[in-house]
Write a protein that holds these residues in place. Structure first.
Motif, short mmCIF file in Angstrom:
data_model
loop_
_atom_site.label_atom_id
_atom_site.label_comp_id
_atom_site.label_asym_id
_atom_site.label_seq_id
_atom_site.Cartn_x
_atom_site.Cartn_y
_atom_site.Cartn_z
N ARG A 218 0.82 -1.21 0.00
CA ARG A 218 0.00 0.00 0.00
C ARG A 218 0.86 1.26 0.00
O ARG A 218 0.60 2.20 -0.77
CB ARG A 218 -0.92 0.01 1.22
CG ARG A 218 -1.87 1.20 1.25
CD ARG A 218 -2.69 1.24 2.52
NE ARG A 218 -1.84 1.46 3.70
CZ ARG A 218 -2.32 1.53 4.96
NH1 ARG A 218 -3.61 1.35 5.17
NH2 ARG A 218 -1.49 1.73 5.96
N ASP A 219 1.88 1.28 0.86
CA ASP A 219 2.73 2.47 0.93
C ASP A 219 3.49 2.70 -0.37
O ASP A 219 3.69 3.85 -0.80
CB ASP A 219 3.72 2.33 2.10
CG ASP A 219 3.04 2.41 3.45
OD1 ASP A 219 1.87 2.85 3.50
OD2 ASP A 219 3.65 2.03 4.46
N LEU A 230 -5.10 -4.88 -3.73
CA LEU A 230 -5.19 -4.80 -2.27
C LEU A 230 -6.65 -4.94 -1.81
O LEU A 230 -7.58 -4.66 -2.58
CB LEU A 230 -4.65 -3.46 -1.77
CG LEU A 230 -3.13 -3.23 -1.89
CD1 LEU A 230 -2.80 -1.77 -1.67
CD2 LEU A 230 -2.38 -4.12 -0.91
N VAL A 235 -7.53 0.42 1.94
CA VAL A 235 -7.17 1.60 1.13
C VAL A 235 -8.31 2.61 1.03
O VAL A 235 -8.17 3.62 0.34
CB VAL A 235 -6.74 1.19 -0.30
CG1 VAL A 235 -5.45 0.38 -0.24
CG2 VAL A 235 -7.83 0.41 -1.01
N GLN A 238 -7.24 6.15 1.87
CA GLN A 238 -6.37 6.74 0.85
C GLN A 238 -7.15 7.06 -0.43
O GLN A 238 -6.85 8.04 -1.12
CB GLN A 238 -5.21 5.79 0.53
CG GLN A 238 -4.18 5.63 1.65
CD GLN A 238 -4.70 4.83 2.84
OE1 GLN A 238 -5.56 3.96 2.66
NE2 GLN A 238 -4.20 5.10 4.03
N LEU A 244 -4.77 7.62 -3.53
CA LEU A 244 -4.86 6.51 -4.46
C LEU A 244 -6.12 6.64 -5.31
O LEU A 244 -7.11 7.25 -4.88
CB LEU A 244 -4.88 5.17 -3.72
CG LEU A 244 -3.59 4.75 -3.00
CD1 LEU A 244 -3.84 3.50 -2.16
CD2 LEU A 244 -2.45 4.52 -3.98
N GLN A 246 -8.87 4.17 -7.52
CA GLN A 246 -9.29 2.79 -7.74
C GLN A 246 -9.55 2.58 -9.21
O GLN A 246 -10.36 3.27 -9.83
CB GLN A 246 -10.55 2.49 -6.93
CG GLN A 246 -11.05 1.05 -7.10
CD GLN A 246 -12.16 0.71 -6.13
OE1 GLN A 246 -12.08 1.03 -4.94
NE2 GLN A 246 -13.20 0.05 -6.62
#
Length: 291
Positions: A218-219, A230, A235, A238, A244, A246
């Motif tokens: 994730r990082d 993931l 997430v 984020q 992030l 999607q």
């Protein structure tokens, strides 16, 4: 030997007869008399002499009272304590849970559960292997998509989805043929294509980073290292903040989390309380927006 019959014999002997024993205990004389007769039948000796003047212990009856008076009281007290003690959730609860779910959620879950049930202490062991609840003395196990096991029962308390995400700086491929993308993948696994939204977009991850932790993946995705597959639950924050984006959901890859315990006839109140607590914590059966 019938412990109830032995207790009734001691009750009658201590009160000097059926009448007083009945008044003290609230039990009928007929029941007390029947239990003494059943005890005599089991032992093969007469314990009391019945006469118009009441009951008198025989030599065998005196011997039985001398040997059991203290112990029978202790046994009955212990049974009462166990019955009353286990009627409310209390004691030590040992839980096995997957590493990722433990890292993301079990800390707050354990603290909140102990607040709700102050007479329970809880121990959470974060392991991805399938533990044996009986052999390893676990009360409860949380498992992802568990296999059917006749020795265990439980409830599905939450579901999750697998999503492909990437930093906004990485352009999302357009739908069409299989699209190669820079990928961040889990170390030790074989890379396979990501089929998004029932074939709307198929991605071929070209591994740039191989990492052994979902948190690292994730990082790395946040830092722009590539696209990553993931759980949506880890997430969502984020995605909401824009760190992030999607790209889609993996088709047919729903994740179900179950809380399981042994299928014994009498389930401990602490176990029932934890199962109910987990289901109430995720009322919409979704891990998203939980933590």
């Amino acid at each position: 030997m019938d412990l109830n019959a032995l207790a009734d014999f001691a009750l009658v002997a201590n009160n000097g007869g059926l009448g007083k024993a009945s008044r003290v205990s609230g039990r009928s004389k007929a029941t007390l008399s029947r239990h003494i007769a059943e005890l005599e039948e089991q032992l093969g000796v007469r314990l009391v002499e019945r006469s118009a003047r009441g009951l008198k212990l025989t030599e065998a009856g005196d011997m039985l009272m001398a040997r059991t008076e203290g112990s029978i009281t202790e046994v009955l007290d212990a049974m009462t304590a166990v019955r009353e003690g286990l009627s409310a959730p209390r004691g030590h609860l040992r839980v096995a849970a997957p590493a990722l779910f433990s890292q993301l959620s079990m800390g707050s879950i354990a603290a909140d559960f102990c607040t709700a049930y102050p007479e329970i202490t809880i121990e959470v062991v974060a392991e991805d292997r399938t533990v044996d609840l009986v052999e390893e003395q676990f009360d409860v196990a949380i498992r992802v998509n568990p296999r059917a096991d006749s020795r265990l029962v439980g409830r599905c308390f939450a579901r999750d989805r697998q999503v492909v995400v990437a930093a906004a700086s990485i352009p999302m491929p357009k739908p069409g043929a299989v699209r190669p993308v820079p990928g961040i993948v889990f170390a030790g696994t074989q890379a396979t294509n990501w089929n998004l939204d029932d074939g709307r977009l198929v991605l071929e991850p070209i591994p740039r980073l191989k990492l052994s932790s979902f948190l690292m993946i994730r990082d790395a995705a946040i830092a722009g290292g590539g696209a990553a597959l993931l759980p949506q639950s880890m997430v969502w924050n984020q995605l909401a903040s824009g760190q992030l984006v999607q790209w889609g959901t993996i088709s047919g890859a729903e994740v179900a989390l179950w809380v399981l315990h042994t299928s014994r006839r009498l389930t401990a109140p602490k176990v029932r309380a934890f199962v109910e607590f987990m289901c109430l914590r995720y009322p919409d059966v979704s891990l998203v927006l939980k933590g």
